[in-house]
Write a protein that holds these residues in place. Structure first.
Motif, PDB file in Angstrom:
ATOM      1  N   MET A   1       0.883  -0.965   0.171  1.00  0.00           N
ATOM      2  CA  MET A   1       0.366  -0.229  -0.274  1.00  0.00           C
ATOM      3  C   MET A   1       0.958   1.120  -0.092  1.00  0.00           C
ATOM      4  SD  MET A   1      -3.234  -1.065   2.680  1.00  0.00           S
ATOM      5  CE  MET A   1      -3.614  -0.037   1.737  1.00  0.00           C
ATOM      6  N   LYS A  11      -3.209   3.621  -2.305  1.00  0.00           N
ATOM      7  CA  LYS A  11      -3.317   2.610  -3.505  1.00  0.00           C
ATOM      8  C   LYS A  11      -2.351   1.639  -2.967  1.00  0.00           C
ATOM      9  CE  LYS A  11      -2.430   6.340  -7.206  1.00  0.00           C
ATOM     10  NZ  LYS A  11      -1.223   6.987  -8.005  1.00  0.00           N
ATOM     11  N   ALA A  12      -3.295   0.078  -3.349  1.00  0.00           N
ATOM     12  CA  ALA A  12      -2.884  -0.731  -3.029  1.00  0.00           C
ATOM     13  C   ALA A  12      -2.071  -1.963  -4.710  1.00  0.00           C
ATOM     14  CB  ALA A  12      -3.936  -1.287  -2.427  1.00  0.00           C
ATOM     15  N   LEU A  13      -0.770  -2.250  -3.956  1.00  0.00           N
ATOM     16  CA  LEU A  13      -0.986  -3.633  -4.932  1.00  0.00           C
ATOM     17  C   LEU A  13      -1.573  -4.954  -5.022  1.00  0.00           C
ATOM     18  CD1 LEU A  13       2.654  -2.458  -6.280  1.00  0.00           C
ATOM     19  CD2 LEU A  13       0.139  -2.580  -7.913  1.00  0.00           C
ATOM     20  N   TRP A  14      -1.757  -5.832  -5.251  1.00  0.00           N
ATOM     21  CA  TRP A  14      -2.503  -6.791  -5.485  1.00  0.00           C
ATOM     22  C   TRP A  14      -2.166  -8.065  -6.585  1.00  0.00           C
ATOM     23  CZ3 TRP A  14      -5.007  -9.452  -0.886  1.00  0.00           C
ATOM     24  CH2 TRP A  14      -5.948 -10.609  -1.642  1.00  0.00           C
ATOM     25  N   HIS A  15      -1.652  -8.935  -5.722  1.00  0.00           N
ATOM     26  CA  HIS A  15      -1.618 -10.150  -6.623  1.00  0.00           C
ATOM     27  C   HIS A  15      -1.961 -10.951  -6.515  1.00  0.00           C
ATOM     28  CE1 HIS A  15       1.225 -13.310  -8.270  1.00  0.00           C
ATOM     29  NE2 HIS A  15       1.514 -12.532  -9.486  1.00  0.00           N
ATOM     30  N   TRP A  20      -0.789  -8.507 -11.892  1.00  0.00           N
ATOM     31  CA  TRP A  20      -1.171  -7.499 -10.311  1.00  0.00           C
ATOM     32  C   TRP A  20      -2.268  -7.145 -10.815  1.00  0.00           C
ATOM     33  CZ3 TRP A  20       2.005  -7.377  -6.579  1.00  0.00           C
ATOM     34  CH2 TRP A  20       3.398  -8.158  -6.297  1.00  0.00           C
ATOM     35  N   SER A  21      -2.477  -6.660  -9.730  1.00  0.00           N
ATOM     36  CA  SER A  21      -3.764  -5.022  -9.684  1.00  0.00           C
ATOM     37  C   SER A  21      -3.455  -3.894  -9.213  1.00  0.00           C
ATOM     38  CB  SER A  21      -5.448  -5.589  -9.609  1.00  0.00           C
ATOM     39  OG  SER A  21      -5.686  -6.831 -10.217  1.00  0.00           O
ATOM     40  N   LEU A  22      -3.912  -2.447  -8.966  1.00  0.00           N
ATOM     41  CA  LEU A  22      -3.699  -1.133  -8.575  1.00  0.00           C
ATOM     42  C   LEU A  22      -5.067  -1.040  -8.171  1.00  0.00           C
ATOM     43  CD1 LEU A  22      -1.969   0.718  -7.916  1.00  0.00           C
ATOM     44  CD2 LEU A  22      -2.138   1.915  -9.653  1.00  0.00           C
ATOM     45  N   TYR A  23      -5.513  -0.714  -7.164  1.00  0.00           N
ATOM     46  CA  TYR A  23      -6.604  -0.726  -6.523  1.00  0.00           C
ATOM     47  C   TYR A  23      -6.224   0.990  -5.951  1.00  0.00           C
ATOM     48  CZ  TYR A  23      -8.236  -5.191  -6.914  1.00  0.00           C
ATOM     49  OH  TYR A  23      -8.731  -6.314  -7.320  1.00  0.00           O
ATOM     50  N   ALA A  24      -7.000   2.164  -6.389  1.00  0.00           N
ATOM     51  CA  ALA A  24      -7.384   3.322  -5.525  1.00  0.00           C
ATOM     52  C   ALA A  24      -8.296   4.058  -4.571  1.00  0.00           C
ATOM     53  CB  ALA A  24      -6.638   4.174  -6.602  1.00  0.00           C
TER      54      ALA A  24
END
Length: 71
Positions: A1, A11-15, A20-24
């Protein structure tokens, strides 16, 4: 994060095992409460991260702002 400079954006990076996905998330009012950093790195528990994403101060778990209905 990651947290933006103003404190109103995270912002959070998620695998998920595939990619990978980027959430904001940005707050219209207030700031995300962030733990004290040492060397730019913060260790968050699952509960702290959950509170952080809900914009709840994890040090004193109460909603910091709740939208009001227009009607």
């Amino acid at each position: 994060m990651f947290r933006g400079r103003s404190g109103s954006l995270v912002k959070a990076l998620w695998h998920d095992g595939i990619g990978w996905s980027l959430y904001a998330k940005r707050l219209d009012r207030g700031r995300f409460v962030w733990p004290v950093t040492l060397g730019g790195v913060v260790g968050l528990t699952a509960v702290q991260m959950s509170y952080l994403l809900e914009a709840i101060d994890w040090r004193n778990p109460q909603h910091t702002w709740r939208p009001q209905s227009a009607g």
